[in-house]
Design a protein around this motif. Sequence first.
Motif, PDB file in Angstrom:
ATOM      1  N   GLN B  60       0.831  -1.192   0.000  1.00  0.00           N
ATOM      2  CA  GLN B  60       0.000   0.000   0.000  1.00  0.00           C
ATOM      3  C   GLN B  60       0.872   1.251   0.000  1.00  0.00           C
ATOM      4  OE1 GLN B  60      -2.742  -0.114   3.212  1.00  0.00           O
ATOM      5  NE2 GLN B  60      -3.969   1.564   2.431  1.00  0.00           N
ATOM      6  N   GLN B  63       2.416   1.632  -3.300  1.00  0.00           N
ATOM      7  CA  GLN B  63       1.417   2.083  -4.279  1.00  0.00           C
ATOM      8  C   GLN B  63       1.200   3.584  -4.148  1.00  0.00           C
ATOM      9  OE1 GLN B  63       0.077  -0.274  -6.421  1.00  0.00           O
ATOM     10  NE2 GLN B  63      -0.574   1.521  -7.532  1.00  0.00           N
ATOM     11  N   GLN B  64       1.136   4.009  -2.896  1.00  0.00           N
ATOM     12  CA  GLN B  64       0.941   5.432  -2.654  1.00  0.00           C
ATOM     13  C   GLN B  64       2.120   6.231  -3.225  1.00  0.00           C
ATOM     14  OE1 GLN B  64      -0.251   5.971   1.318  1.00  0.00           O
ATOM     15  NE2 GLN B  64      -0.832   8.103   1.062  1.00  0.00           N
ATOM     16  N   GLU B  65       3.313   5.664  -2.996  1.00  0.00           N
ATOM     17  CA  GLU B  65       4.501   6.342  -3.523  1.00  0.00           C
ATOM     18  C   GLU B  65       4.423   6.433  -5.041  1.00  0.00           C
ATOM     19  OE1 GLU B  65       8.012   4.863  -1.508  1.00  0.00           O
ATOM     20  OE2 GLU B  65       9.199   5.662  -3.156  1.00  0.00           O
ATOM     21  N   ILE B  66       3.999   5.300  -5.659  1.00  0.00           N
ATOM     22  CA  ILE B  66       3.868   5.286  -7.122  1.00  0.00           C
ATOM     23  C   ILE B  66       2.905   6.372  -7.565  1.00  0.00           C
ATOM     24  CG2 ILE B  66       2.866   3.970  -9.039  1.00  0.00           C
ATOM     25  CD1 ILE B  66       4.069   1.466  -7.776  1.00  0.00           C
ATOM     26  N   ASN B  67       1.789   6.467  -6.862  1.00  0.00           N
ATOM     27  CA  ASN B  67       0.792   7.474  -7.236  1.00  0.00           C
ATOM     28  C   ASN B  67       1.388   8.876  -7.142  1.00  0.00           C
ATOM     29  OD1 ASN B  67      -1.097   5.559  -7.739  1.00  0.00           O
ATOM     30  ND2 ASN B  67      -2.107   5.722  -5.761  1.00  0.00           N
ATOM     31  N   GLU B  68       2.125   9.089  -6.052  1.00  0.00           N
ATOM     32  CA  GLU B  68       2.729  10.412  -5.876  1.00  0.00           C
ATOM     33  C   GLU B  68       3.707  10.707  -7.007  1.00  0.00           C
ATOM     34  OE1 GLU B  68       4.468  10.526  -2.038  1.00  0.00           O
ATOM     35  OE2 GLU B  68       2.516  10.458  -1.019  1.00  0.00           O
ATOM     36  N   ARG B  70       3.710   9.381  -9.909  1.00  0.00           N
ATOM     37  CA  ARG B  70       2.967   9.584 -11.160  1.00  0.00           C
ATOM     38  C   ARG B  70       2.437  11.008 -11.247  1.00  0.00           C
ATOM     39  NH1 ARG B  70      -0.109   3.950 -11.691  1.00  0.00           N
ATOM     40  NH2 ARG B  70       1.495   2.838 -12.837  1.00  0.00           N
ATOM     41  N   ALA B  71       1.926  11.485 -10.124  1.00  0.00           N
ATOM     42  CA  ALA B  71       1.408  12.848 -10.103  1.00  0.00           C
ATOM     43  C   ALA B  71       2.540  13.828 -10.424  1.00  0.00           C
ATOM     44  CB  ALA B  71       0.804  13.168  -8.738  1.00  0.00           C
ATOM     45  N   ASP B  72       3.717  13.544  -9.815  1.00  0.00           N
ATOM     46  CA  ASP B  72       4.881  14.397 -10.083  1.00  0.00           C
ATOM     47  C   ASP B  72       5.212  14.391 -11.560  1.00  0.00           C
ATOM     48  OD1 ASP B  72       5.066  15.081  -7.530  1.00  0.00           O
ATOM     49  OD2 ASP B  72       6.890  13.952  -7.067  1.00  0.00           O
TER      50      ASP B  72
END
Lengths: 123, 230
Positions: B60, B63-68, B70-72
């Motif tokens: 989790q 995943q959160q890091e990936i999302n961050e 990706r946003a970056d």
Amino acid sequence: MWLPLLFLLLGIGLGFLTDVSVPEHFASYLSIAILAALDTLIGGIKGYLNNEFDPHNFLTGFFFNITLAVIITFIGDQLGVDLYLAAVVAFGLRLFNNLSIIRHHLFNYYQEKRKKRIKNAGN
Amino acid sequence: MKMKSKRAILSLVLFTFGFLIAASFQNTKAFVFEQEDVDPDWERTFYYTQQLIDFEKQNQDLQQEINEVRADILQFENELVSSEEEIKDTVQEKIDLQALNGELPIEGPGIFITLKDQEYVPSEESIDDYIVHDRHVQLVINELYSAGAEAIAINGQRIYHDSHIVCTGPVISVDNQQYPAPFEIEAIGNPNTLRESMELDRGVIDQLVNEQIEVEVGAREQINMNSKLR
């Protein structure tokens, strides 16, 4: 007198050696059978001390009690009622009853022996 | 006989009893062992469950890091796009400026003006009054630049910000390149505007005509000019 003791040890040894495994569900049957056997044995000793010991009665009582206890447990199992508790209570009561009688007998026997000894010493 | 029978019965009973006791004892022991067997099983299950939970938590987090990230990346891409557009605009501007400056070839619609010496010369002494001088050419060029010409060429040679035009006898030298009359001056720009500014009342053409120079003005659909050779 040594023969019964020998057979007791033989039975214990055989029991250990045969490695009988009773399913967990039937473990209560075994314990009930043991309780019945113990009760009959104590009953036999009591009878002997009361001088009313009948070997044939003893033998039939032994196996009959075991069988009855197991049957009662089985019926209880089928009905979903813990009928084996009835057997446990009945056998337990009789066990303690008989044990107290045996104790009385042994006590009396000891007392009489002591009185005799004192009497002998007095003479 | 009676005694023997009694003993035999007692022996049988005790044998059975002993057997039962032993069997029960062993059974109970096996049962206990089974329970002990269950314990490590349960511990293992607990251990792996814990591990699973840890892994899921880790997943989790990742995943959160990936999302961050990706946003970056998205933000970065947007910035890149805007900066690329900026760069594109800047490069386009640079190209335009280079074209104007003469560092790149330029083409487009425009006008041409031809200056010719007067064919009829009344007297040889006043011949200077009837030929094209450098100032005439400079006058035309200045006027064209004032009118918004983007690029100017004389007889196909392009004029730059540091070009010089001088008279040397009967010829005109443009950046040390000598040309005899007639001179064709080409200018890229809005043809209508350029032409109107040339043909103003008392404008350049009037002046040139007054000074006895034959002037021809026309529009061209397409004029090509080379870049400065370095």
